[in-house]
Design a protein around this motif. Sequence first.
Motif, PDB file in Angstrom:
ATOM      1  N   ASP D  24      -4.105  25.230   8.984  1.00 17.25           N
ATOM      2  CA  ASP D  24      -4.997  25.795   7.821  1.00 17.25           C
ATOM      3  C   ASP D  24      -3.872  26.239   6.924  1.00 17.25           C
ATOM      4  O   ASP D  24      -2.413  26.434   7.130  1.00 17.25           O
ATOM      5  N   THR D  25      -4.785  26.104   5.383  1.00 23.62           N
ATOM      6  CA  THR D  25      -3.624  26.281   4.272  1.00 23.62           C
ATOM      7  C   THR D  25      -4.036  27.625   3.630  1.00 23.62           C
ATOM      8  O   THR D  25      -5.087  28.105   3.522  1.00 23.62           O
ATOM      9  N   LEU D  26      -2.943  28.180   2.959  1.00 21.26           N
ATOM     10  CA  LEU D  26      -3.220  29.557   2.247  1.00 21.26           C
ATOM     11  C   LEU D  26      -2.618  29.387   1.021  1.00 21.26           C
ATOM     12  O   LEU D  26      -1.487  28.759   0.971  1.00 21.26           O
ATOM     13  N   VAL D  27      -3.253  29.567  -0.192  1.00 22.20           N
ATOM     14  CA  VAL D  27      -2.676  29.186  -1.368  1.00 22.20           C
ATOM     15  C   VAL D  27      -2.466  30.623  -2.162  1.00 22.20           C
ATOM     16  O   VAL D  27      -3.303  31.642  -2.088  1.00 22.20           O
ATOM     17  N   ILE D  28      -1.225  30.771  -2.778  1.00 25.72           N
ATOM     18  CA  ILE D  28      -1.071  31.866  -3.589  1.00 25.72           C
ATOM     19  C   ILE D  28      -1.093  31.413  -5.081  1.00 25.72           C
ATOM     20  O   ILE D  28      -0.152  30.546  -5.409  1.00 25.72           O
ATOM     21  N   GLY D  29      -2.127  31.906  -5.862  1.00 29.91           N
ATOM     22  CA  GLY D  29      -2.287  31.697  -7.077  1.00 29.91           C
ATOM     23  C   GLY D  29      -1.632  32.486  -8.227  1.00 29.91           C
ATOM     24  O   GLY D  29      -1.588  33.828  -8.022  1.00 29.91           O
ATOM     25  N   ASP D  30      -0.988  32.064  -9.282  1.00 26.54           N
ATOM     26  CA  ASP D  30      -0.612  32.930 -10.255  1.00 26.54           C
ATOM     27  C   ASP D  30      -1.760  33.673 -11.026  1.00 26.54           C
ATOM     28  O   ASP D  30      -3.019  33.392 -10.843  1.00 26.54           O
ATOM     29  N   GLY D  31      -1.495  34.704 -12.051  1.00 27.89           N
ATOM     30  CA  GLY D  31      -2.369  35.285 -12.984  1.00 27.89           C
ATOM     31  C   GLY D  31      -3.283  34.256 -13.684  1.00 27.89           C
ATOM     32  O   GLY D  31      -4.460  34.850 -14.042  1.00 27.89           O
ATOM     33  N   ASN D  32      -3.264  33.161 -13.939  1.00 27.42           N
ATOM     34  CA  ASN D  32      -4.090  32.298 -14.474  1.00 27.42           C
ATOM     35  C   ASN D  32      -4.642  31.166 -13.644  1.00 27.42           C
ATOM     36  O   ASN D  32      -5.366  30.284 -14.113  1.00 27.42           O
ATOM     37  N   PHE D  33      -4.268  31.175 -12.459  1.00 25.08           N
ATOM     38  CA  PHE D  33      -4.875  30.092 -11.543  1.00 25.08           C
ATOM     39  C   PHE D  33      -6.477  30.506 -11.322  1.00 25.08           C
ATOM     40  O   PHE D  33      -6.766  31.666 -11.354  1.00 25.08           O
ATOM     41  N   PRO D  34      -7.020  29.527 -11.374  1.00 28.63           N
ATOM     42  CA  PRO D  34      -8.715  29.819 -11.336  1.00 28.63           C
ATOM     43  C   PRO D  34      -9.134  29.932  -9.816  1.00 28.63           C
ATOM     44  O   PRO D  34      -9.798  29.081  -9.275  1.00 28.63           O
ATOM     45  N   ALA D  35      -8.584  30.965  -9.355  1.00 28.42           N
ATOM     46  CA  ALA D  35      -8.492  31.330  -7.935  1.00 28.42           C
ATOM     47  C   ALA D  35     -10.167  31.385  -7.320  1.00 28.42           C
ATOM     48  O   ALA D  35     -10.737  30.849  -6.515  1.00 28.42           O
ATOM     49  N   ALA D  36     -11.095  32.201  -8.168  1.00 29.72           N
ATOM     50  CA  ALA D  36     -12.409  32.569  -7.642  1.00 29.72           C
ATOM     51  C   ALA D  36     -13.107  31.149  -7.655  1.00 29.72           C
ATOM     52  O   ALA D  36     -14.135  31.045  -7.054  1.00 29.72           O
ATOM     53  N   ALA D  37     -12.968  30.242  -8.715  1.00 28.53           N
ATOM     54  CA  ALA D  37     -13.736  29.025  -8.847  1.00 28.53           C
ATOM     55  C   ALA D  37     -13.522  28.091  -7.597  1.00 28.53           C
ATOM     56  O   ALA D  37     -14.316  27.451  -7.519  1.00 28.53           O
ATOM     57  N   CYS D  38     -11.798  28.245  -7.213  1.00 26.42           N
ATOM     58  CA  CYS D  38     -11.624  27.035  -6.068  1.00 26.42           C
ATOM     59  C   CYS D  38     -11.859  27.817  -4.805  1.00 26.42           C
ATOM     60  O   CYS D  38     -12.093  26.918  -3.750  1.00 26.42           O
ATOM     61  N   ALA D  39     -12.083  29.080  -4.570  1.00 24.63           N
ATOM     62  CA  ALA D  39     -11.613  29.615  -3.122  1.00 24.63           C
ATOM     63  C   ALA D  39     -12.813  29.639  -2.470  1.00 24.63           C
ATOM     64  O   ALA D  39     -14.088  29.912  -2.635  1.00 24.63           O
ATOM     65  N   LYS D  40     -12.774  29.251  -0.985  1.00 19.44           N
ATOM     66  CA  LYS D  40     -13.585  29.262  -0.054  1.00 19.44           C
ATOM     67  C   LYS D  40     -13.836  30.907   0.293  1.00 19.44           C
ATOM     68  O   LYS D  40     -14.687  31.723   0.704  1.00 19.44           O
ATOM     69  N   ARG D  41     -12.351  31.433   0.494  1.00 21.86           N
ATOM     70  CA  ARG D  41     -12.288  32.675   0.880  1.00 21.86           C
ATOM     71  C   ARG D  41     -11.201  33.292  -0.156  1.00 21.86           C
ATOM     72  O   ARG D  41     -10.039  32.960  -0.253  1.00 21.86           O
ATOM     73  N   LEU D  42     -11.843  34.283  -0.925  1.00 20.44           N
ATOM     74  CA  LEU D  42     -10.777  34.857  -2.023  1.00 20.44           C
ATOM     75  C   LEU D  42     -10.388  35.995  -1.891  1.00 20.44           C
ATOM     76  O   LEU D  42     -10.943  37.230  -1.179  1.00 20.44           O
ATOM     77  N   ASP D 115     -10.145  23.084  -0.643  1.00 16.92           N
ATOM     78  CA  ASP D 115     -10.058  22.899   1.037  1.00 16.92           C
ATOM     79  C   ASP D 115      -9.134  23.999   1.594  1.00 16.92           C
ATOM     80  O   ASP D 115      -9.404  24.017   2.951  1.00 16.92           O
ATOM     81  N   ALA D 116      -8.601  24.876   1.107  1.00 15.92           N
ATOM     82  CA  ALA D 116      -7.705  25.806   1.707  1.00 15.92           C
ATOM     83  C   ALA D 116      -8.670  26.917   2.512  1.00 15.92           C
ATOM     84  O   ALA D 116      -9.573  27.131   2.088  1.00 15.92           O
ATOM     85  N   TYR D 117      -8.076  27.410   3.518  1.00 18.07           N
ATOM     86  CA  TYR D 117      -8.629  28.417   4.206  1.00 18.07           C
ATOM     87  C   TYR D 117      -8.770  29.579   3.409  1.00 18.07           C
ATOM     88  O   TYR D 117      -9.980  30.199   3.504  1.00 18.07           O
ATOM     89  N   ALA D 118      -7.872  29.910   2.357  1.00 16.92           N
ATOM     90  CA  ALA D 118      -8.063  31.123   1.697  1.00 16.92           C
ATOM     91  C   ALA D 118      -7.179  31.165   0.371  1.00 16.92           C
ATOM     92  O   ALA D 118      -6.408  30.108   0.587  1.00 16.92           O
ATOM     93  N   VAL D 119      -7.607  31.430  -0.846  1.00 15.07           N
ATOM     94  CA  VAL D 119      -6.887  31.581  -1.973  1.00 15.07           C
ATOM     95  C   VAL D 119      -6.852  32.963  -2.333  1.00 15.07           C
ATOM     96  O   VAL D 119      -7.487  33.848  -2.493  1.00 15.07           O
ATOM     97  N   ILE D 120      -5.294  33.366  -2.804  1.00 18.27           N
ATOM     98  CA  ILE D 120      -4.931  34.632  -3.207  1.00 18.27           C
ATOM     99  C   ILE D 120      -4.638  34.656  -4.791  1.00 18.27           C
ATOM    100  O   ILE D 120      -4.138  33.778  -5.187  1.00 18.27           O
TER     101      ILE D 120
END
Lengths: 140, 140, 140, 140, 140, 140, 140, 140, 140, 140
Positions: D24-42, D115-120
Motif C-alpha cells: 500500500d502507498t501513502l502520499v505526502i502532498g505539499d501545500g498546493n497539491f490537489p490532495a482532496a481531489a485525488c485522495a481515497k482517504r484524505l 490509487d494510494a491508500y491515503a493522501v496527506i
Amino acid sequence: MLKGIPSILNPDLLKIMMEMGHGDTLVIGDGNFPAAACAKRLVRCDGHGAAELLDAIMTFFPLDTYVEKPVAVMATADGEDAPIWKEYQQIIARREGEAAFEQVERFDFYARARDAYAVISTGEGALYANIILTKGVVIE
Amino acid sequence: MLKGIPSILNPDLLKIMMEMGHGDTLVIGDGNFPAAACAKRLVRCDGHGAAELLDAIMTFFPLDTYVEKPVAVMATADGEDAPIWKEYQQIIARREGEAAFEQVERFDFYARARDAYAVISTGEGALYANIILTKGVVIE
Amino acid sequence: MLKGIPSILNPDLLKIMMEMGHGDTLVIGDGNFPAAACAKRLVRCDGHGAAELLDAIMTFFPLDTYVEKPVAVMATADGEDAPIWKEYQQIIARREGEAAFEQVERFDFYARARDAYAVISTGEGALYANIILTKGVVIE
Amino acid sequence: MLKGIPSILNPDLLKIMMEMGHGDTLVIGDGNFPAAACAKRLVRCDGHGAAELLDAIMTFFPLDTYVEKPVAVMATADGEDAPIWKEYQQIIARREGEAAFEQVERFDFYARARDAYAVISTGEGALYANIILTKGVVIE
Amino acid sequence: MLKGIPSILNPDLLKIMMEMGHGDTLVIGDGNFPAAACAKRLVRCDGHGAAELLDAIMTFFPLDTYVEKPVAVMATADGEDAPIWKEYQQIIARREGEAAFEQVERFDFYARARDAYAVISTGEGALYANIILTKGVVIE
Amino acid sequence: MLKGIPSILNPDLLKIMMEMGHGDTLVIGDGNFPAAACAKRLVRCDGHGAAELLDAIMTFFPLDTYVEKPVAVMATADGEDAPIWKEYQQIIARREGEAAFEQVERFDFYARARDAYAVISTGEGALYANIILTKGVVIE
Amino acid sequence: MLKGIPSILNPDLLKIMMEMGHGDTLVIGDGNFPAAACAKRLVRCDGHGAAELLDAIMTFFPLDTYVEKPVAVMATADGEDAPIWKEYQQIIARREGEAAFEQVERFDFYARARDAYAVISTGEGALYANIILTKGVVIE
Amino acid sequence: MLKGIPSILNPDLLKIMMEMGHGDTLVIGDGNFPAAACAKRLVRCDGHGAAELLDAIMTFFPLDTYVEKPVAVMATADGEDAPIWKEYQQIIARREGEAAFEQVERFDFYARARDAYAVISTGEGALYANIILTKGVVIE
Amino acid sequence: MLKGIPSILNPDLLKIMMEMGHGDTLVIGDGNFPAAACAKRLVRCDGHGAAELLDAIMTFFPLDTYVEKPVAVMATADGEDAPIWKEYQQIIARREGEAAFEQVERFDFYARARDAYAVISTGEGALYANIILTKGVVIE
Amino acid sequence: MLKGIPSILNPDLLKIMMEMGHGDTLVIGDGNFPAAACAKRLVRCDGHGAAELLDAIMTFFPLDTYVEKPVAVMATADGEDAPIWKEYQQIIARREGEAAFEQVERFDFYARARDAYAVISTGEGALYANIILTKGVVIE
C-alpha cells in the motif's frame, strides 16, 4: 429556477416553508445572529439582506391569525425601534395586512430560535434585524 | 461573518476553495445552469449575481500560471461574446492580471463541470454567464 | 491554500469560524485538553502551538464588545499566571486591542467547553494554555 | 497525546498507517497539491512542513524491501532535483537506510495518488515536495 | 502493523487513546462485561486477555498524577482481591510506577463505564477483571 | 402548504424542480412504471393521477425551447396514441404553448429515465401514461 | 402497486403500519397540521384528502379494543363537531364497528402527536380534520 | 447458514446476542407487541413462533444466576398463567435448568423493553407470549 | 460471549460468516496483508494468530464440495511450501476432511481478495500465511 | 401485523414489493444461496421455507404477462426437475394461472440476481429451490 418563484429563495428554504404547519415558527437572523448554534434546521442565505428575503418569503407564507402578534423582533438594548423594522412592517402589510410586532429580549429570542422549525442566516448588516414569523393556515 | 471576508462567500464555499489544489477547477454557473446534475460538490448561492460572486472569490483564489488559459467560458450559440464576459475580464485583470479566456462548446462545458472540483449555482439572470476557474499555486 | 489566509487554518476551522455568531464561543485546548470528550464540534490541529494558532484565528475573528471579558483562560492550581498568557495578551492586543482575561476554574472550564460552538485540539506543550474566545459582531 | 508518539501525528493518520499493508502507498502532498481531489482517504495536516511530518511517519513506517525504489517524488519541470529531496533522503536513510528515489511525471503522480491508500495534505511551501511511500512488512 | 507498536493494539484503539485528554477514562471489560450496552465508544478486542492488552496500552498511556487513585477495579462480591489484580499492579508498576487501586461497587462501576471516553471488550475469562484507567498529561 | 402552491406538489418535488437546470429531464411514471429501479432521485406521489400532477408541475416548469420536442412519451405497442396523451397536450398547450411529442420505445424510455434528474411515481391507472419533460430556461 | 392494496397507501406508510404494535398510535394530520415538527416518523401524503386515506388505512388497521375510545379528534374552538367527523365515523363503523371519539384540546393533541408512532401529513383542506388511531391486536 | 447454528437465528440476532454482557436483557415480543416503538435495537423475526425462537436462542444464551428470577413474562389481565408459559418453562429447564418466572404488569413490561439491549418481534399468535431473558456469564 | 462459540470469533465475523452463501469466499490475511485496501467487508482480528482463528472459523464453516480445491494459499516467492500451511491442512482435515490447497500468485491473490465476500486482518507474524476459504452448502 | 396480510411477510419485504414496477424481478433464494453477495436490496427471511413465502408473496404480486416465461428457476446439475418446483407451480397456478418455468444455468442465475430489484434469503433446506419472479402490471 422556476417560473414565478423569486431566485433568492433556495430549494431547501422553500421545501422547509412547505413542510411547516400551523403554529410553527421561522426565524430570519441577521449576519451576526448565532444561527448555526440555535437552529434545529439551518438555511444559509449568506450575502443577502433580510428585507429582500422577507419579501420573497411573504409571497408564499401565511401568518397566523389565531394569535395576537404573529411576528416578533429582537428588542434593542436602548428600547428604541430599529430602523429596519419599518421596512419589515411595510412588507408584511403589503403581503398579509397590518400586524403589530412583539418585542422579545435578546436571550429569550435565542430560546425561541432554538424551538423554531428553522432558522435562516443572512448577510444582513443592520443591527437588531432578527425576526420571527409564525405560520398560519392556508384555506384553499 | 468574519473580518475581511465578504459576506457573500458562504462557509462551505470558502472551505471548498481552501481544499482545492493546483489544477483543480471551480465552475460558477448561472441561474439556468444544470449545476446539481453536474456537480461532484455543489455550492448553492441562489439569488446572487455571478460577477459579484466572482469578485469575492478572486480576492482569495490564485489562477493557474502553468496553463495558457486558466479561465474558460461557455461559447455562445452565435459566436458573439456575451456582454457579461467583459465584466469578468475586468474583475480578473484587477485581481490576478489580464488573462485570455478559452471558449468551450456547451456540451463540452458540461463535461468539464462534471470533472470540476466543485460547481456553484447562482441566480445570475444573464445568458452564457457560466465560467470555469483553474486554481494555481500560492507562494507564501 | 488561498491568498491571504494563513496555511495553519484548516478548511474546517475557517468554515466553523464563519458559521459562528454573536456570543458563540471557541475553545483552543492544549495538547492534554480533553477536547474530543467535550466538543460539540471538534477541530484537530495536532502538532501546532496554541499561540501560533491564536494569532491566525485573530486575523479574522472579532471579539465580543458587549461583555466585559470576552476572553477566558483556565485558572492555574497555584493561582499564578501561566507564562503563555502574556503571549496571548500581546496577540489579542495587536489584533483587537487590550482585553482583560477571565480566569475559570478547571471543571467550570470543561463545562464551558461542552457549551462552546467548537473546540480546537492542538499539540501545545505548555500547561494551562487553554483559552476561550467569545465572538463579537462584524460591522461592514 | 501519548507517550512516545510525536504530537504532529494526528489520530486519523496513525490509524491509517496501522491499517495499511504490504504494498500500500501513502502520499505526502505539499501545500498546493490537489490532495482532496485525488485522495481515497484524505488526512489534513494543514500548516505543517512535509519534512517534519515525514520524519514522524518514518518512526513507525517500514519501507517495502521487495521493490527496487519504495520512495517516489514528483519530477520537476526542468529535470533538476528539488532542494527538499536531499532532506527527505537524509530522513529516510536515518530511519530505514539509504534508498534511491523514483521520479514520476506530474500527471502520472496524480494517477498514483488516486490509487494510494491515503493522501496527506500539508502546508509545505517548497515546490515539488510531494512524495510517495510504499509500505513494507513488519517482522516481529 | 507498524514498527514499535504491539499488534494487539488495533487501529481504532490507538486512535481513541490518542484522542483522549487529561481526566478522560478508559475501561477494559472482561468477556462478560456489558461493554456494548455501556460504551459511548466501543472497541472490540474479542479473544484477548485483559492483562496482555493492559500491558500494550500502558506502553503509551500516561496515568493521571493529579488524582490519588488513577486506577479503579470492580469490587468483588466477597470483598476479597481478585487474583488478576496482582498482575495488573505489576504491569502498572513497571510502566508508570506503583499505584493504589480504587475498588468500585458493580453498579457504580457500570455508571462510570457509561461516562468513560471508551470501553474495550475483551475475551478475558477471569472474573472481576474489569479495570478503569484515568489519563494523565504528557510532558514533552 | 403555502399560498399559491398546489397541495399536490410535495416539498421534495418542488425542491427537485428548483434544483434542475437547462436540459435536465423529469419523468412522470404511471402506477406500473419501474420508477424506484430507474430513478437517480425518486419522488413518490402514490395515489395521484398523472395529468393532475402534470398540470401542477407545469405551473412552475419551463419547457426547453432549444430542442424541437421537449416532451416525450412512451410509444404504445400497437403504434396508436394513448388516450391520456390528448389530456397531456392540452395541459402543456395551456401552460407553455403547443408542443409536438416525441415517441420513445419502451426500453429506450427506461434508459432515458435512468439518465433523468428525477423520476416521479404516481398511482396513474391509465396505460402508456409515462412522460418526460425537458427543462428550459427562466428569463426573469 | 400490488393486487388488493389501494394505490393511495404508499410503501412507507404500509411498512410503518405493519411495524406498529398494540397501543401504538397513528396520526392523520390535515393540510395545515404541523406534522413535520411533531413526528417521530413522518409520512407525507400531500394532496390527498384525509377521509380517503383513512378509508384505505382502515382496510388493514385493527383498532384497540382494550381502551374505551381508540379514536381521538382535535376539539374545535367552539365545541361544535367538525363536519368531517361524521364521515370518519361512517368509515370506522364500516371497517371496525361503531366507536365513540375522544375529543382532545389542540395543544394536548400536539403532545400526543409527538408521542405517536407516526404522523401522516395530507392535503386535507377541511379544518379540525386531524385524527389519532390506536392500534389493536390481530387475532389470526 | 452455518454448521450447528439453527437457521431460524438470523445474523443480526446472533451478533446482538454475542455483544450482550452480564445483566443485559433480551425481549421476545409476540406478533402484537409494540416492538419497534420500544426497542433500542430491533430484530425482526416475522412469521416465527416465540417458542421455536426461544429454543434456538437458549442453545447459546446463558441465564443470569446472580438474580433470583432471570426470566420475566407479561402478567395476564386475569392473573391466570398464559398457556404458552408452560412451553417456555420446559425449554428453559432443558437448556439451563428449572427457573421461576417473574410476572410483570403490561406497562412496566414496556418500560423494561425500552431499557433492554434488544427486542425481537415475532409472528407469535398466542396472547401474553412476551418474555424477557437476563443474560448471565459464560465460564470457559 | 455465548455458550459454545469460541471467544476469538467476534460478533461481526460470525454475522458475516452466516450471511455468506454457496461459492462466496472468505480471506484470512496475515499481519502484513493489505486487508483494508482490498476488502469489500473488513473484519479486524488484530493480535491473533491465523491458525487459531482458522480453527475457530472451521467449527462452523462448511467448505465447498462442488469445486476441486475449496482452499487457496498465496504462493511463496521461492515455490517452497510455507511452514504454516501444514498447520492449516491439519485443522481443515480435522474439521472437514483432507483437502488439497490451490496456490495463487501474490497479485492474483490480491485480485481474489478484492472479489471476496470478506477479508479478515490478523496479527499473524508468519510469512505467506494468507488463505482463502470457499463456502459450501449446509445440509440440515 | 395487519388484518389480511400474512405475518410471514415482513414490513421491508412488502414495502419493496410495492416499490417494484413492470419488468422488475424478485429473487427468492434458498438457505445456501449467496443472497447478501448478489443483492442490490436484501430481505432476510431466515428460517422460513421458500414455498410458504412464495405463497404469501403471490397473494399480492402480479406476474408479467408481456413475457413468455415470467418465472425462472436455477437449472439442476443433472438436468432433472427439482422436487420443489412442482410445489412452486401449484402455488403460481392457484394465484395467477398456469405458467411455464424458464430454467437458468447457475452462474447466469447469479448474474440475474445481481440485476434483480431485490433478493430474499430464506432458510429453505431443499436444493435448487431458487426462483425469480418478474412483476407484471396491476389493472385497477
